[in-house]
Design a protein around this motif. Structure first.
Motif, PDB file in Angstrom:
ATOM      1  N   ASN A 168     -30.987 -56.581   0.958  1.00 49.36           N
ATOM      2  CA  ASN A 168     -30.530 -57.379  -0.192  1.00 49.36           C
ATOM      3  C   ASN A 168     -29.663 -56.535  -1.123  1.00 49.36           C
ATOM      4  OD1 ASN A 168     -31.565 -59.897   0.432  1.00 49.36           O
ATOM      5  ND2 ASN A 168     -33.576 -59.428  -0.444  1.00 49.36           N
ATOM      6  N   GLN A 171     -26.403 -55.915   0.528  1.00 49.76           N
ATOM      7  CA  GLN A 171     -25.553 -57.109   0.524  1.00 49.76           C
ATOM      8  C   GLN A 171     -24.746 -57.202  -0.767  1.00 49.76           C
ATOM      9  OE1 GLN A 171     -25.107 -59.651   3.074  1.00 49.76           O
ATOM     10  NE2 GLN A 171     -23.358 -59.653   1.692  1.00 49.76           N
ATOM     11  N   VAL A 187     -26.754 -61.153  -5.017  1.00 47.06           N
ATOM     12  CA  VAL A 187     -26.348 -61.767  -3.754  1.00 47.06           C
ATOM     13  C   VAL A 187     -25.865 -63.195  -4.007  1.00 47.06           C
ATOM     14  CG1 VAL A 187     -27.097 -62.415  -1.432  1.00 47.06           C
ATOM     15  CG2 VAL A 187     -27.962 -60.304  -2.483  1.00 47.06           C
ATOM     16  N   LYS A 201     -28.345 -60.204   6.782  1.00 46.23           N
ATOM     17  CA  LYS A 201     -27.841 -59.295   5.747  1.00 46.23           C
ATOM     18  C   LYS A 201     -27.944 -57.859   6.258  1.00 46.23           C
ATOM     19  CE  LYS A 201     -29.787 -62.231   2.091  1.00 46.23           C
ATOM     20  NZ  LYS A 201     -30.765 -62.248   0.994  1.00 46.23           N
ATOM     21  N   PRO A 202     -27.020 -57.001   5.770  1.00 49.37           N
ATOM     22  CA  PRO A 202     -25.848 -57.301   4.934  1.00 49.37           C
ATOM     23  C   PRO A 202     -24.706 -57.796   5.817  1.00 49.37           C
ATOM     24  CG  PRO A 202     -25.992 -54.952   5.295  1.00 49.37           C
ATOM     25  CD  PRO A 202     -27.189 -55.549   5.984  1.00 49.37           C
TER      26      PRO A 202
END
Length: 928
Positions: free
Chosen positions: A561, A564, A811, A901-902
């Motif tokens: 996360n 990302q 994100v 992700k990413p």
């Protein structure tokens, strides 16, 4: 000694010439028996084989004694007589044969010739014949198993043999009076003065005594009964020069005689008592013979009847009627063979029984008998002869029905056989110990555990044989005690046991004790814990790896996360910078993107170890896959490492992700190369493997089954046990800093476990390392994989509405920014509840983009609810990891896609464009 012998005897040298003889020999053969005479002449040749080898020649040739054979002798007076002869070889101190001893018993039956020359040893020195005879007979006396001693005329000891020392309980000194060696007693226990002893009497009265009985007491208090044979010795002038005494221990004979006397006394008392009882009984019955018959008839538990000499029944009692079923009128005069079975009658058993009774006075047996109604019973039968004035007048026959007792005995035998069957087929070892701890039983499982056959261990000490020295005391302490006649159980405990080859292993004992008439016995059940300990160790390792995987996957998810947001933001910045053509700033941004993408690759490895990476499982033929990698592997390994492929014929098909399998094999090959810096051999081997239930449980893969085994082995340096135990741990490496991440083997392990398989490592210092992948066999039909869609440009949006659900603000902001740049309208939500409220509104929505890992209800469940409320709604799911997506089947429905992700801005733009502008295939996943 010759004079004390009860038979005629003489000694010959190797030439067969007489050296010495006793008075009985001179009396038998007269003047012919003299020194120098030919010993062979005193054996008359057998009448049926006059040329046969003489006994003395046979003994000289074989060097073995010949005892108790029948021959004939010619006395000085009269006709030839039958004799029982023995010829025994004599050897000197060097063990060389130097002569023979001959003895003749002209009256004793065959077999009674005394054995008085066992292991005779003589020492022949000097030429003087008198000294030779003296030494010869002293050696003879010394070797005899009976106590012999000699004294001078005053009773002082001049010679004694070892048997005399053992008999007296002490070693006398030469020259001391023999009388001080012991105490003497009469047979009734009264002290006997030494002047009245057999030896003293023989010296005083100058006459031999034969079989005088007395009791001696040794210094330790032990009393022995004996028979003495003292013989006075005279010189050529007839003067008394001493005596020789031969003593035979009759203690056991006395005990037997006493026991017999006691028994006779007891029997006499019983006979008297029973006689008195019978007399009183007969007196009460007025001494009538009819009353005796009444007594026999009233014995109902036994069939008692009489037979004439030919076996016909002449009397019958009520017991016989009850047991046999015949009345007296029906059976009188019939032959007793009526009660035998047809097969016994065919074999002549009745006649055999009567013949044995005639010969021995009685006969006893057990067997089947037949009643009047044809039924059979197991009988105990005794037949006694009836003799009147020396003439057989008939037989008394007693029969008892013991069918019930026999059934009990058979039931006991069957019970023992059943117990033996249970013990012999038990999965645990079994040993039974007596009170001394010696083995009395040993089952086949114990044989396989310890390596000892049953016949080899019976009677041996169990603790010394099977328990490691450090645990012997603890085992003895663990033995249960028995306080009564009930079974007592000991507690279970673990001990170190020892196999026949010295190898130790851990076992668990279950011990029970039982008090029997012969003492306390112990039943020991033995369970080998080696496999259990291995399973527990492997289970702990699997649990540890699972726990590390859970932790790693959580970290990777959060890290994805973060990445990302970083990668997406950098890409947007890069797009803006590229528009302004600022090359220097663009280089810095490219460097940041490169580092972020390397971090993303690291999180993919972590997810691979933790079994959270998305997989695309397919039917894989492993052998062609490996063969296709061979050339690439050779280039990767270099010239110093040889590669051998050992691929099994008819290898099963497995279900796994082929790309991940190639990555795993490449990782293993690179590790093997690094372990062989000086070169070596890399072997890739495949085989079909059947995995049993126990092994499957240790793998934590569920049921047993069939697997495809792929082994990659090297001949490198190998790993010590502590390193091998941590080889699959993430970030663990033995390579220098900067040479490895410690995730290579972790990825291989995670891939195998995520594919419902297992990974095993076997390494030995100096011998190399072998790592085996076990992948499950599949027998299902292969599903055709649709061809990839053509690369599509991502058309600009036309104001379509996209609902973005993401709990991470950075994100969510990134995705919304990208969608705005593409010309889409966006609606945002931070969790499933907010998203579903929007779904329930009248707001038009063309695409749902949602993270899976939402707080509360997860994104996949929320998407499923949304599609129920808005059928046909297209869904793009985002995930930092997706354990549900590890196998695409069933997780994604038609109209749904997954992006991990990413991801790059380019990938997101293309995927959104594909889904809004076209269709969406089920189960499609894509990552960067």
């Amino acid at each position: 000694m010759l004079e004390a012998m009860p038979t005629a005897a003489f000694v010959c040298d190797l030439d067969g010439r007489v050296l010495d003889c006793n008075a009985r020999a001179r009396a038998l053969w007269g003047e012919a028996m003299r020194e120098g005479a030919a010993g062979e002449d005193f054996f008359l040749p057998p009448t049926d084989a006059p040329q046969a080898e003489s006994p003395m020649a046979r003994v000289r040739r074989q060097g073995q004694p010949w005892r108790d054979f029948e021959t004939r002798v010619q006395p000085a007076q009269g006709t030839p007589r039958r004799a029982i002869a023995s010829v025994v070889p004599l050897s000197n101190a060097s063990g060389m044969l130097c002569g023979v001893v001959n003895s003749f018993d002209v009256s004793a039956p065959i077999g009674d010739s005394p054995d008085v020359f066992e292991n005779v040893t003589v020492q022949k020195r000097g030429d003087d014949a008198a000294r030779l005879r003296d030494r010869l007979w002293r050696n003879v006396l010394q070797a005899l198993p009976v106590a012999i001693y000699m004294t001078d005329a005053e009773g002082r000891v001049t010679f004694f043999n070892e048997a005399a020392v053992h008999f007296a309980g002490r070693t006398p000194a030469l020259g001391e009076p023999w009388s001080i060696c012991w105490k003497l007693f009469h047979l009734d226990g009264r002290p006997m003065p030494h002047s009245e002893g057999p030896m003293a009497t023989a010296l005083r009265e100058q006459r031999p005594l034969r079989g005088e009985e007395a009791i001696t007491e040794q210094p330790g208090g032990l009393r022995l009964a004996f028979k003495a044979y003292p013989t006075p010795l005279f010189d050529e002038a007839g003067e008394l020069v001493g005596a020789v005494n031969l003593m035979i221990d009759i203690t056991e004979h006395r005990k037997i005689e006493q026991a017999l006397q006691d028994l006779n006394s007891t029997l006499e008392k019983r006979v008297v008592h029973r006689t008195n009882t019978v007399e009183k009984m007969f007196m009460k019955l007025h001494r009538s013979e009819s009353h005796l018959e009444l007594l026999v008839k009233n014995v109902t538990d036994y069939a008692v009847y009489m037979l004439d000499p030919d076996g016909h029944i002449i009397s019958w009692n009520e017991g016989a009627e009850r047991v046999k079923g015949y009345t007296a009128a029906e059976i009188m005069g019939r032959h007793f063979s009526t009660f035998y079975t047809p097969e016994d009658r065919e074999e002549g058993m009745p006649e055999v029984a009567l013949a044995a009774a005639r010969r021995n006075g009685s006969f006893g047996a057990e067997g089947w008998r037949v009643r009047k109604d044809g039924s059979r019973f197991w009988a105990s039968v005794v037949i006694h002869t009836t003799i009147d004035e020396g003439r057989l007048v008939g037989f008394v026959k007693i029969t008892r029905d013991i069918t019930e007792r026999r059934e009990h005995e058979l039931a006991l035998i069957e019970s023992e056989q059943q117990a033996r069957g249970v013990i012999d087929t038990a999965l645990d070892g079994f040993a039974q110990l007596d009170e001394a701890g010696c083995i009395t039983e040993w089952n086949p499982r114990a044989e396989s555990l310890f390596g000892w056959e049953r016949d080899e261990v019976l009677g041996r000490d169990f603790v010394q044989l099977a328990i490691a020295e450090k645990d012997r005391g603890r085992f003895l302490h663990a033995l249960p005690t028995v306080t009564d006649a009930t079974l007592q159980h000991g507690s279970d405990d673990q001990f170190e046991a020892v196999r026949r080859d010295g190898e130790t292993f851990v076992v668990e004992f279950r011990i029970s004790a039982l008090r029997l008439s012969s003492g306390d016995w112990f039943n020991v059940f033995i369970r080998d814990l080696s496999e259990k300990i291995l399973v527990e160790s492997q289970l702990r390792q699997a649990q540890k790896m699972d726990a590390i995987g859970q932790l790693t996957s959580g970290i990777a998810h959060d890290f994805n996360n973060l990445l990302q947001g970083i990668i997406g933001a950098l890409e947007l910045v890069e797009m803006r910078v590229r528009d302004k053509d600022d090359g220097r700033l663009g280089r810095f941004i490219n460097g940041a993107l490169t580092s972020a993408n390397r971090a993303a690759a690291l999180t993919h490895r972590l997810l691979a170890f933790s079994r959270r990476q998305p997989l695309d499982p397919r039917h894989v033929h492993v052998n062609p896959l490996i063969a296709s990698m061979e050339e690439f592997l050779r280039r990767t390994m270099g010239e110093r490492i040889r590669i051998e492929l050992d691929l099994a014929v008819d290898l099963w098909v497995t279900l796994c992700d082929p790309n991940q399998l190639e990555n795993a094999l490449l990782n293993l090959a690179i590790n093997a190369r690094d372990a062989m810096p000086e070169g070596g051999l890399l072997t890739v081997r495949t085989r079909n493997v059947e995995v049993d239930q126990l092994r499957a449980r240790t793998w934590q893969v569920g049921d047993s089954g069939q697997y495809v085994g792929i082994e990659v082995s090297d001949t490198g340096s190998g790993m010590p046990a502590d390193v091998a135990g941590r080889a699959f741990d993430p970030f663990f490496t033995t390579k220098p800093n900067g040479k490895g991440t410690g995730l290579g083997l972790s990825m291989v392990y995670g891939f195998a476990r995520q594919s419902n398989g297992h990974c095993e490592l076997d390494s030995h210092i100096g011998r190399g390392t072998s790592i085996t992948l076990y992948l499950p066999r599949t027998t299902s039909e292969a599903v055709a994989v649709p061809p990839p869609l053509p690369a599509a440009t991502h058309p600009e949006g036309s104001g379509e509405v996209v609902l973005v659900v993401e709990d991470e603000a950075i994100v969510r902001l990134l995705v919304i920014e990208v969608l705005h740049q593409l010309g889409y309208q966006t609606i945002e939500a931070v969790d499933a509840e907010e998203a579903l409220r929007i779904i329930d509104s009248s707001q038009p929505i063309d695409l749902l983009v949602s993270d899976i890992g939402l707080p509360g209800t997860n994104g996949r469940a929320m998407a499923g609810t949304a599609r129920q409320r808005r059928p046909g709604l297209k869904v793009l799911l985002m995930t930092g990891y997706a354990s549900e997506a590890a196998a695409a089947d069933g997780f994604l429905e038609p109209g749904m896609q997954l992006i991990t992700k990413p991801f790059t801005v380019e990938l997101l733009a293309r995927r959104v464009g594909e889904m809004i502008g076209g269709g969406a295939r089920a189960g499609v996943t894509e990552n960067v």
